[in-house]
Scaffold this active site. Sequence first.
Site, PDB file in Angstrom:
ATOM      1  N   CYS A   1       4.999  -8.732  10.144  1.00  0.00           N
ATOM      2  CA  CYS A   1       4.406  -9.544   9.023  1.00  0.00           C
ATOM      3  C   CYS A   1       5.239  -9.356   7.722  1.00  0.00           C
ATOM      4  O   CYS A   1       5.356 -10.473   7.098  1.00  0.00           O
ATOM      5  CB  CYS A   1       2.870  -8.702   8.859  1.00  0.00           C
TER       6      CYS A   1
HETATM    7  N1  LIG Z   1      -2.188  -5.856  12.624  1.00  0.00           N
HETATM    8  C1  LIG Z   1      -1.187  -6.637  12.034  1.00  0.00           C
HETATM    9  O1  LIG Z   1      -1.400  -7.186  10.871  1.00  0.00           O
HETATM   10  C2  LIG Z   1      -0.048  -6.627  12.676  1.00  0.00           C
HETATM   11  C3  LIG Z   1       0.407  -6.001  13.961  1.00  0.00           C
HETATM   12  N2  LIG Z   1       1.467  -6.167  14.490  1.00  0.00           N
HETATM   13  C4  LIG Z   1       2.058  -5.472  15.647  1.00  0.00           C
HETATM   14  O2  LIG Z   1       1.363  -5.878  16.744  1.00  0.00           O
HETATM   15  C5  LIG Z   1       0.841  -4.957  17.559  1.00  0.00           C
HETATM   16  C6  LIG Z   1      -0.728  -4.849  17.758  1.00  0.00           C
HETATM   17  O3  LIG Z   1      -1.281  -4.606  16.570  1.00  0.00           O
HETATM   18  P1  LIG Z   1      -2.828  -4.639  16.143  1.00  0.00           P
HETATM   19  O4  LIG Z   1      -3.486  -5.496  17.107  1.00  0.00           O
HETATM   20  O5  LIG Z   1      -2.983  -4.474  14.744  1.00  0.00           O
HETATM   21  O6  LIG Z   1      -2.959  -2.986  16.930  1.00  0.00           O
HETATM   22  P2  LIG Z   1      -4.273  -2.385  17.356  1.00  0.00           P
HETATM   23  O7  LIG Z   1      -4.164  -0.903  17.143  1.00  0.00           O
HETATM   24  O8  LIG Z   1      -5.658  -2.893  16.600  1.00  0.00           O
HETATM   25  O9  LIG Z   1      -4.616  -2.612  18.883  1.00  0.00           O
HETATM   26  C7  LIG Z   1      -3.621  -2.053  19.870  1.00  0.00           C
HETATM   27  C8  LIG Z   1      -4.214  -2.577  21.412  1.00  0.00           C
HETATM   28  O10 LIG Z   1      -3.209  -2.115  22.180  1.00  0.00           O
HETATM   29  C9  LIG Z   1      -3.852  -1.575  23.411  1.00  0.00           C
HETATM   30  N3  LIG Z   1      -2.983  -0.185  23.601  1.00  0.00           N
HETATM   31  C10 LIG Z   1      -3.015   0.651  22.980  1.00  0.00           C
HETATM   32  N4  LIG Z   1      -1.946   1.471  23.696  1.00  0.00           N
HETATM   33  C11 LIG Z   1      -1.634   1.010  25.036  1.00  0.00           C
HETATM   34  C12 LIG Z   1      -0.708   1.173  25.966  1.00  0.00           C
HETATM   35  N5  LIG Z   1      -0.109   2.476  26.139  1.00  0.00           N
HETATM   36  N6  LIG Z   1      -0.954   0.287  26.895  1.00  0.00           N
HETATM   37  C13 LIG Z   1      -1.642  -0.960  26.995  1.00  0.00           C
HETATM   38  N7  LIG Z   1      -2.336  -1.103  25.925  1.00  0.00           N
HETATM   39  C14 LIG Z   1      -2.420  -0.491  24.968  1.00  0.00           C
HETATM   40  C15 LIG Z   1      -5.161  -1.011  22.739  1.00  0.00           C
HETATM   41  O11 LIG Z   1      -6.332  -1.201  23.635  1.00  0.00           O
HETATM   42  P3  LIG Z   1      -6.514   0.009  24.524  1.00  0.00           P
HETATM   43  O12 LIG Z   1      -6.372   1.394  23.914  1.00  0.00           O
HETATM   44  O13 LIG Z   1      -8.020   0.061  25.244  1.00  0.00           O
HETATM   45  O14 LIG Z   1      -5.864  -0.117  25.916  1.00  0.00           O
HETATM   46  C16 LIG Z   1      -5.682  -2.087  21.785  1.00  0.00           C
HETATM   47  O15 LIG Z   1      -6.052  -3.422  22.095  1.00  0.00           O
HETATM   48  C17 LIG Z   1       1.433  -3.578  17.058  1.00  0.00           C
HETATM   49  O16 LIG Z   1       2.776  -3.406  17.364  1.00  0.00           O
HETATM   50  C18 LIG Z   1       1.712  -4.004  15.467  1.00  0.00           C
HETATM   51  O17 LIG Z   1       2.509  -3.170  14.809  1.00  0.00           O
HETATM   52  C19 LIG Z   1       2.412  -7.173  14.030  1.00  0.00           C
HETATM   53  C20 LIG Z   1       2.392  -8.046  12.854  1.00  0.00           C
HETATM   54  C21 LIG Z   1       0.940  -7.760  12.143  1.00  0.00           C
HETATM   55  C1  LIG Z   2      -1.617  -1.393   5.981  1.00  0.00           C
HETATM   56  C2  LIG Z   2      -0.257  -1.232   7.297  1.00  0.00           C
HETATM   57  O1  LIG Z   2      -0.162   0.030   7.650  1.00  0.00           O
HETATM   58  N1  LIG Z   2       0.445  -2.180   7.495  1.00  0.00           N
HETATM   59  C3  LIG Z   2       1.323  -1.957   8.317  1.00  0.00           C
HETATM   60  C4  LIG Z   2       2.102  -3.330   8.830  1.00  0.00           C
HETATM   61  C5  LIG Z   2       3.068  -3.317   9.841  1.00  0.00           C
HETATM   62  C6  LIG Z   2       2.803  -3.690  11.100  1.00  0.00           C
HETATM   63  O2  LIG Z   2       1.846  -4.544  11.186  1.00  0.00           O
HETATM   64  O3  LIG Z   2       3.530  -3.609  12.094  1.00  0.00           O
HETATM   65  P1  LIG Z   2       4.736  -4.494  12.873  1.00  0.00           P
HETATM   66  O4  LIG Z   2       4.819  -5.842  12.291  1.00  0.00           O
HETATM   67  O5  LIG Z   2       5.920  -3.982  12.621  1.00  0.00           O
HETATM   68  O6  LIG Z   2       4.216  -4.519  14.144  1.00  0.00           O
HETATM   69  C7  LIG Z   2       2.361  -1.116   8.175  1.00  0.00           C
HETATM   70  O7  LIG Z   2       3.052  -1.130   7.077  1.00  0.00           O
HETATM   71  O8  LIG Z   2       2.958  -0.240   9.055  1.00  0.00           O
END
Ligand SMILES: NC(=O)C1=CN([C@@H]2O[C@H](COP(=O)(O)OP(=O)(O)OC[C@H]3O[C@@H](n4cnc5c(N)ncnc54)[C@H](OP(=O)(O)O)[C@@H]3O)[C@@H](O)[C@H]2O)C=CC1
Ligand SMILES: CC(=O)N[C@@H](CCC(=O)OP(=O)(O)O)C(=O)O
Length: 349
Positions: free
Chosen positions: A150
């Site tokens: 992000c």
């Molecule tokens: N939030 C954001 O703004 C952003 C996030 N990202 C990246 O996207 C990814 C997802 O983020 P986000 O949606 O915030 O994460 P969350 O923590 O909200 O959700 C993670 C999901 O992954 C599942 N999960 C966790 N561990 C495992 C595993 N070992 N095997 C299979 N499924 C698993 C969980 O469900 P369950 O445990 O029930 O299986 C859950 O549905 C991360 O890598 C994050 O860094 C990237 C950019 C922005």
């Molecule tokens: C508030 C907060 O904790 N934000 C996250 C945003 C990064 C993220 O979402 O992780 P990836 O894009 O690398 O998957 C952080 O700084 O780690």
Amino acid sequence: MIKIGIVGGTGYTGVELLRLLASHPNAQVEVITSRSEAGVGVAEMYPNLRGHYSNLFFTEPDVALLAACDVVFFATPHGVAHALAGELLDAGTRVIDLSADFRLNNAEEWAEWYGQPHGAPELLKESVYGLPEIAREEIKTARLIAVPGCYPTAVELGLLPLFEKGLVETQGVIADCKTGVSGAGRGAKVPSLFCEAAESIKAYAVGNHRHHPEITQELTKAAGQPVGLTFVPHLLPMIRGIHATLYVRLNTANQGLTDAELQELFEMRYKNEPSVDIMPWNSCPETRSVRGANVCRIGLHRPQGSDLVIVLAVIDNLVKGASGQAIQNMNIMFGQDELAGLTYAGLMP
Ligand SMILES: NC(=O)C1=CN([C@@H]2O[C@H](COP(=O)(O)OP(=O)(O)OC[C@H]3O[C@@H](n4cnc5c(N)ncnc54)[C@H](OP(=O)(O)O)[C@@H]3O)[C@@H](O)[C@H]2O)C=CC1
Ligand SMILES: CC(=O)N[C@@H](CCC(=O)OP(=O)(O)O)C(=O)O
């Protein structure tokens, strides 16, 4: 219809994929996994999806079911896609990874920043960094996409035009960034608690955030020489949004550039980019103007008579910063209209 699988469907990026895909004309979610919510209906868990996915239930991750899809999105913590991507690719399924598993080109560097060995270094050579604004042609034929982080999305889009043209000093670049709490994901964590995050602002991971190597990797490629960056992220009491304030100095050869020329540079660079909006000179883009939208909105400034260029870039971390950008990649890979499912404007107020 493009058959879609989502691993990690209960997280914030997972539900954002579902929200956006609900209005995609040519895509259908066939499999969505969650280990903790297996058996639960998608619309039961997320009432905003009622009426859209009445027959879709979370299931345990199962490679055979996922491999029957045309494309699988990983919306999972780091390391999960390492374990499953290879098998899916072998089965002919394309993979779009929202985590950082394939973003860094160097496996050792990844291991250093992510605190675990890289689980699939053999796949790095074919992974494509999925920022359409720099890699649209490669994305068309890619089998494995690393969706940019992000913060990197906002910072790179804000600085690329200047670095690509060699107009600015490559050292001393500053990225002062703010994010909403949803960036930390849906899992329970103390810093995300209402009493910790509301009515307060704080910096974190000062000088050692894991997005630092990703941003410098991409800016270095654009500049053709190493980029020295100070990147400081801050947590703000809002749910969605990233605001990047970027400071960079024009190099000696280019200090004569006028404000109008700088504005034109950005407008021309992004003229054909449907997900980048260059606002008029001296604009201050607001995060709410991109809330829910797959857009990076940019405003340019320069203190009078100075060689300092200040770029302001905003995105929704869950849309252009994650799930929207992932769908934009899918659309390019599958020959769809690039903005299919992604035409929402931001939500103001
Ligand atoms: N939030 C954001 O703004 C952003 C996030 N990202 C990246 O996207 C990814 C997802 O983020 P986000 O949606 O915030 O994460 P969350 O923590 O909200 O959700 C993670 C999901 O992954 C599942 N999960 C966790 N561990 C495992 C595993 N070992 N095997 C299979 N499924 C698993 C969980 O469900 P369950 O445990 O029930 O299986 C859950 O549905 C991360 O890598 C994050 O860094 C990237 C950019 C922005
Ligand atoms: C508030 C907060 O904790 N934000 C996250 C945003 C990064 C993220 O979402 O992780 P990836 O894009 O690398 O998957 C952080 O700084 O780690």
